[in-house]
Design an enzyme around this catalytic site. Structure first.
Site, PDB file in Angstrom:
ATOM      1  N   CYS A   2       0.994  -1.190   0.024  1.00 46.45           N
ATOM      2  CA  CYS A   2      -0.034  -0.009   0.043  1.00 46.45           C
ATOM      3  C   CYS A   2       0.792   1.153   0.077  1.00 46.45           C
ATOM      4  O   CYS A   2       2.260   0.997   0.309  1.00 46.45           O
ATOM      5  CB  CYS A   2      -0.944  -0.068   1.285  1.00 46.45           C
ATOM      6  SG  CYS A   2      -1.869  -1.616   1.393  1.00 46.45           S
ATOM      7  N   ARG A  27       1.449   1.643  -6.113  1.00 49.13           N
ATOM      8  CA  ARG A  27       1.676   0.459  -5.144  1.00 49.13           C
ATOM      9  C   ARG A  27       0.622  -0.120  -4.647  1.00 49.13           C
ATOM     10  O   ARG A  27       0.856  -1.533  -4.289  1.00 49.13           O
ATOM     11  CB  ARG A  27       2.301   1.276  -3.782  1.00 49.13           C
ATOM     12  CG  ARG A  27       3.590   1.734  -3.895  1.00 49.13           C
ATOM     13  CD  ARG A  27       4.291   2.254  -2.610  1.00 49.13           C
ATOM     14  NE  ARG A  27       4.379   1.397  -1.825  1.00 49.13           N
ATOM     15  CZ  ARG A  27       5.464   0.739  -1.370  1.00 49.13           C
ATOM     16  NH1 ARG A  27       6.636   1.196  -2.191  1.00 49.13           N
ATOM     17  NH2 ARG A  27       5.672   0.036  -0.495  1.00 49.13           N
ATOM     18  N   TRP A  74      -4.040  -1.876  -1.042  1.00 48.98           N
ATOM     19  CA  TRP A  74      -3.854  -3.198  -1.939  1.00 48.98           C
ATOM     20  C   TRP A  74      -4.171  -4.117  -0.795  1.00 48.98           C
ATOM     21  O   TRP A  74      -3.569  -4.549  -0.022  1.00 48.98           O
ATOM     22  CB  TRP A  74      -2.606  -3.522  -2.243  1.00 48.98           C
ATOM     23  CG  TRP A  74      -2.397  -4.549  -3.609  1.00 48.98           C
ATOM     24  CD1 TRP A  74      -2.636  -4.536  -4.952  1.00 48.98           C
ATOM     25  CD2 TRP A  74      -2.132  -5.867  -3.142  1.00 48.98           C
ATOM     26  NE1 TRP A  74      -2.467  -5.560  -5.509  1.00 48.98           N
ATOM     27  CE2 TRP A  74      -2.130  -6.509  -4.652  1.00 48.98           C
ATOM     28  CE3 TRP A  74      -1.643  -6.601  -2.036  1.00 48.98           C
ATOM     29  CZ2 TRP A  74      -1.777  -7.969  -4.525  1.00 48.98           C
ATOM     30  CZ3 TRP A  74      -1.354  -7.718  -2.250  1.00 48.98           C
ATOM     31  CH2 TRP A  74      -1.587  -8.762  -3.571  1.00 48.98           C
ATOM     32  N   ASN A 100       0.974  -0.048   6.495  1.00 50.35           N
ATOM     33  CA  ASN A 100       1.309  -0.881   5.297  1.00 50.35           C
ATOM     34  C   ASN A 100       2.104  -2.032   5.943  1.00 50.35           C
ATOM     35  O   ASN A 100       2.830  -1.813   6.923  1.00 50.35           O
ATOM     36  CB  ASN A 100       2.388   0.025   4.306  1.00 50.35           C
ATOM     37  CG  ASN A 100       2.700  -0.882   3.318  1.00 50.35           C
ATOM     38  OD1 ASN A 100       2.074  -1.978   2.994  1.00 50.35           O
ATOM     39  ND2 ASN A 100       3.804  -0.514   2.693  1.00 50.35           N
ATOM     40  N   GLY A 101       1.833  -3.405   5.556  1.00 52.19           N
ATOM     41  CA  GLY A 101       2.361  -4.319   6.214  1.00 52.19           C
ATOM     42  C   GLY A 101       1.366  -5.406   6.840  1.00 52.19           C
ATOM     43  O   GLY A 101       0.186  -5.183   6.419  1.00 52.19           O
ATOM     44  N   GLU A 471      10.384 -13.960 -19.495  1.00 54.40           N
ATOM     45  CA  GLU A 471      10.143 -12.565 -19.431  1.00 54.40           C
ATOM     46  C   GLU A 471       9.169 -12.064 -20.318  1.00 54.40           C
ATOM     47  O   GLU A 471       8.041 -11.146 -20.059  1.00 54.40           O
ATOM     48  CB  GLU A 471      11.480 -11.525 -19.306  1.00 54.40           C
ATOM     49  CG  GLU A 471      11.131 -10.234 -19.176  1.00 54.40           C
ATOM     50  CD  GLU A 471      10.641  -9.810 -17.684  1.00 54.40           C
ATOM     51  OE1 GLU A 471      10.473 -10.497 -16.887  1.00 54.40           O
ATOM     52  OE2 GLU A 471      10.305  -8.679 -17.791  1.00 54.40           O
ATOM     53  N   LYS A 475       5.512 -10.647 -19.182  1.00 55.15           N
ATOM     54  CA  LYS A 475       4.995  -9.297 -19.644  1.00 55.15           C
ATOM     55  C   LYS A 475       3.698  -9.471 -20.216  1.00 55.15           C
ATOM     56  O   LYS A 475       2.655  -8.623 -19.869  1.00 55.15           O
ATOM     57  CB  LYS A 475       6.024  -8.501 -20.450  1.00 55.15           C
ATOM     58  CG  LYS A 475       7.221  -8.095 -20.294  1.00 55.15           C
ATOM     59  CD  LYS A 475       7.236  -6.795 -19.222  1.00 55.15           C
ATOM     60  CE  LYS A 475       6.876  -7.188 -17.936  1.00 55.15           C
ATOM     61  NZ  LYS A 475       7.890  -7.598 -16.828  1.00 55.15           N
ATOM     62  N   GLU A 478       0.870 -10.625 -17.454  1.00 49.78           N
ATOM     63  CA  GLU A 478       0.512  -9.457 -16.395  1.00 49.78           C
ATOM     64  C   GLU A 478      -0.212  -8.379 -16.878  1.00 49.78           C
ATOM     65  O   GLU A 478      -1.110  -7.978 -16.214  1.00 49.78           O
ATOM     66  CB  GLU A 478       1.993  -8.705 -15.999  1.00 49.78           C
ATOM     67  CG  GLU A 478       2.921  -9.368 -14.867  1.00 49.78           C
ATOM     68  CD  GLU A 478       4.333  -8.583 -14.828  1.00 49.78           C
ATOM     69  OE1 GLU A 478       4.457  -8.228 -13.729  1.00 49.78           O
ATOM     70  OE2 GLU A 478       4.863  -8.039 -15.942  1.00 49.78           O
ATOM     71  N   HIS A 494       8.747 -31.995 -24.739  1.00 52.40           N
ATOM     72  CA  HIS A 494       8.503 -32.706 -23.638  1.00 52.40           C
ATOM     73  C   HIS A 494       7.096 -32.194 -22.916  1.00 52.40           C
ATOM     74  O   HIS A 494       6.860 -32.650 -21.728  1.00 52.40           O
ATOM     75  CB  HIS A 494       9.604 -32.586 -22.404  1.00 52.40           C
ATOM     76  CG  HIS A 494      10.781 -33.054 -22.982  1.00 52.40           C
ATOM     77  ND1 HIS A 494      11.071 -34.650 -23.090  1.00 52.40           N
ATOM     78  CD2 HIS A 494      11.882 -32.486 -23.251  1.00 52.40           C
ATOM     79  CE1 HIS A 494      12.456 -34.549 -23.812  1.00 52.40           C
ATOM     80  NE2 HIS A 494      12.877 -33.347 -23.675  1.00 52.40           N
ATOM     81  N   LYS A 593       3.101  -2.946  -7.501  1.00 52.94           N
ATOM     82  CA  LYS A 593       4.447  -2.787  -7.974  1.00 52.94           C
ATOM     83  C   LYS A 593       5.485  -3.257  -6.929  1.00 52.94           C
ATOM     84  O   LYS A 593       6.231  -3.695  -7.403  1.00 52.94           O
ATOM     85  CB  LYS A 593       4.789  -1.165  -8.098  1.00 52.94           C
ATOM     86  CG  LYS A 593       5.975  -0.848  -8.619  1.00 52.94           C
ATOM     87  CD  LYS A 593       6.263  -1.208 -10.225  1.00 52.94           C
ATOM     88  CE  LYS A 593       7.573  -0.866 -10.930  1.00 52.94           C
ATOM     89  NZ  LYS A 593       7.696  -1.837 -11.709  1.00 52.94           N
TER      90      LYS A 593
END
Ligand code: G6P
Length: 598
Positions: A2, A27, A74, A100-101, A471, A475, A478, A494, A593
């Site tokens: 947050c 965030r 968040w 936050n936490g 990556e 991307k 996401e 496989h 983020k």
């Protein structure tokens, strides 16, 4: 996860809080709220959704006051709704807190407080703190907060105000908090972006410190109540760095900024044919390197493994930070643990770092955010200097991390007296080569149009470009919500090959290196099964056209540097697909983020 901001000073607090929240919104962004103290009262406004909703709601209310706290959330405990949004209050509405936490023992504390008659209005862990502070509230807010925190297990960056005290109390453990010191005003935030543009003077709080902040003074105390002398740092971040500069999204701006960002990572470090890093790692003493990270940073760690092993011959292991921290990792004399983190605040990476330090490893950080917790915890660090990365999907941090890892590998080579100047010279040309690829953005958008309705994607690469495939897939999923997987190209046989049909686009990363012929065979296998092939190539062989449906050509470079170029079209492809689908590119659903919770 947050974002937190607080203001105390000689101006109206509300504009500072709203602007700060907008900067921090990347965030966390499912709800937001603020509390302002005025005339012995607390005014609280909260809204579900974006900060804009909160701003609109506050406009008609004409709230004035010179101190306040605010939060963008968040969700971790409880749904994203108004009741669960911060600030949270005690029973009497006399104390307000943003946090936050995670309070890990909140269940037991809540039971205790309920038995004592406290009434709860939300499902959050944070509200427990408000009631705990209320429980200890005698004369002084500072001691009530200190006593409450003694009972708390977990992590926090928090700000507390009450109806009457002319102070904001800030406390930190495992979640970032810094003070921006202005003239006759202090801004407190979980992230420098909320302070940039107001002052350059900042004080970073350390874990278990508490700050008692008034408009023109602050006192920082440790857990025993002893005053701690704090250094005032000069903040590098500028407002210009965190604006969009004409781009539709931060992500687009950050993709296009990569040439400059890489130049900034290299700046001052490769002059006169030598590598200059302010670290003290003795190649003779390093027996093994363990790199730990999460998300995109983990992908650059994988590239780091390939390139360090290839050019120095030191064994490198790569571990997800979340796995490393819990599996009692074996750390031996001669181990160097490298933590890679854009934000420098990722909870799992921090915990892995602490685990490594406890076991006696030397630690090195590869970090973007200056002054962040990882940066302060490690023995030595290499800053990326990529500038703030706001888009949730990491782009420029990735290429700068790979650049920093290359610099580190070359630094080790230099100590051995075998510095490969060819790599150094070619590294300098990478920004211009990325510029070339960025010119292809329009063509990649046309390609994106063709594939935006796809349900699945496969990304294949080998060697150093296998992590690039991972990556590229990350991307895409996401930001476009299309299911995508990355695989080493040979592994395709496989399992994933069973998925190939005309609805499965397969992106090959196929530069002309020593795995090229093998990749071409893999392409043939896909083509033979009716798959659609998109190939990232650096040499247009005559037979490529028959094997592919679409090609994106990137400039040639040394094999070892090719991930820096090959990832760019993959970032652009993901970006354009998500944008063409009308999605919120910078703030994709469910993501944040900076993941400061486990
Ligand atoms: C989150 C972000 C990713 C990032 C990861 C690690 O999941 O959405 O973009 O790669 O955290 O973050 P760090 O700041 O440690 O690099």
């Amino acid at each position: 996860m947050c974002g937190i901001v607080g203001y105390i000073g000689n101006k109206e607090a509300l504009p500072f809080l709203i602007n700060g929240l907008k900067k921090l919104e990347y965030r966390g962004y499912d709800s937001a709220g603020f509390c302002i103290q005025h005339d012995g009262k607390l005014s609280v406004v909260k809204r579900k959704g974006k900060v804009k909703e909160l701003e609109n709601a506050s406009k008609s209310l004409k709230i004035t006051g010179h101190m306040g706290i605010a939060h963008t959330r968040w969700a971790t405990h409880g749904a994203p709704n108004e009741a669960n949004a911060h600030p949270h209050l005690d029973c009497k509405g006399a104390i307000a807190i943003v946090h936050n936490g995670i309070i890990e023992n909140y269940g037991a504390l809540k039971e205790m407080l309920k038995k004592e008659g406290h009434r709860f209005f939300s499902e959050t862990d944070t509200e427990v703190l408000a009631h705990l502070i209320e429980k200890f509230k005698g004369k002084n807010l500072e001691s009530a907060v200190a006593m409450a925190l003694k009972l708390v297990e977990g992590t926090f960056g928090l700000l507390v105000i009450d109806k009457t005290s002319q102070e904001i109390i800030a406390a930190k453990k495992g979640s970032p908090l810094l003070l921006g010191i202005g003239s006759q005003e202090i801004i407190i935030a979980s992230d420098a972006s909320a302070i940039a543009g107001h002052t350059k003077k900042v004080v970073y709080l350390n874990d278990s410190e508490m700050a008692i902040i008034s408009s023109n003074n602050y006192v920082v105390k440790n857990v025993n109540g002893k005053v701690v002398e704090k250094k005032i740092h000069d903040m590098e971040m500028t407002v210009q760095q965190i604006e969009k500069r004409g781009f539709k999204h931060f992500m687009a701006k950050e993709i296009f900024e990569q040439p400059l960002a890489i130049e900034n990572t290299l700046r001052g470090r490769i002059g006169d044919g030598r590598i200059k890093l302010s670290i003290d790692v003795d190649v003779k003493k390093v027996k093994r390197i363990i790199i730990t990270a999460c998300g995109t940073s983990w992908h650059s760690a994988l590239i780091g493994k390939y390139l360090i092993e290839k050019i120095i011959g030191i064994q490198v292991e790569v571990d997800y930070a979340s796995e490393f921290r819990y599996r009692n990792p074996i750390i031996k004399k001669g181990d160097l643990v490298v933590a890679i983190s854009q934000s420098g605040e990722t909870a799992d990476t921090l915990a892995a770092l602490k685990e490594a330090k406890q076991k006696g490893a030397k630690t090195l950080g590869v970090v973007n955010v200056v002054g962040s917790t990882v940066a302060r915890e490690v023995d030595f660090g290499i800053y990326l200097h990529a500038g703030p990365e706001i888009g949730v999907a990491s782009t420029k941090a990735f290429t700068c991390q790979v650049t920093a890892l290359l610099l580190f590998a070359l630094y080790l080579q230099q100590q051995k007296g075998v510095l490969d100047k060819k790599i150094l010279e070619e590294l300098k040309k990478i920004p211009a080569k990325i510029e070339e690829i960025l010119k292809e953005s329009k063509n990649i958008r046309i390609l994106a149009q063709k594939f935006k309705a796809s349900k699945n994607f496969l990304y294949l690469g080998r060697g150093l470009n296998f992590p690039v495939a991972l990556e590229g897939a990350l991307k895409l999923k996401e930001i476009s919500y299309i299911h995508a997987e990355g695989y080493p190209a040979a592994e395709m046989k496989h399992g994933p090959i069973a998925l190939i049909d005309e609805h499965m686009p397969v992106v090959f990363i196929a530069p002309k290196d020593d795995t090229y012929q093998k990749i071409i065979s893999n392409m043939q296998e896909i083509k033979a099964r009716g798959g659609t092939v998109i190939a990232i190539i650096n040499e247009n062989e005559p037979y490529i056209a028959a094997l592919t449906n679409h090609v994106i050509k990137v400039p040639k470079t040394l094999d070892i540097l090719s991930p820096l170029l090959n990832v760019i079209p993959l970032q652009l492809l993901a970006y354009h697909i998500a944008d063409l689908k009308g999605l919120n590119v910078d703030k994709p659903r469910n993501l944040a983020k900076s993941v400061t919770v486990e």
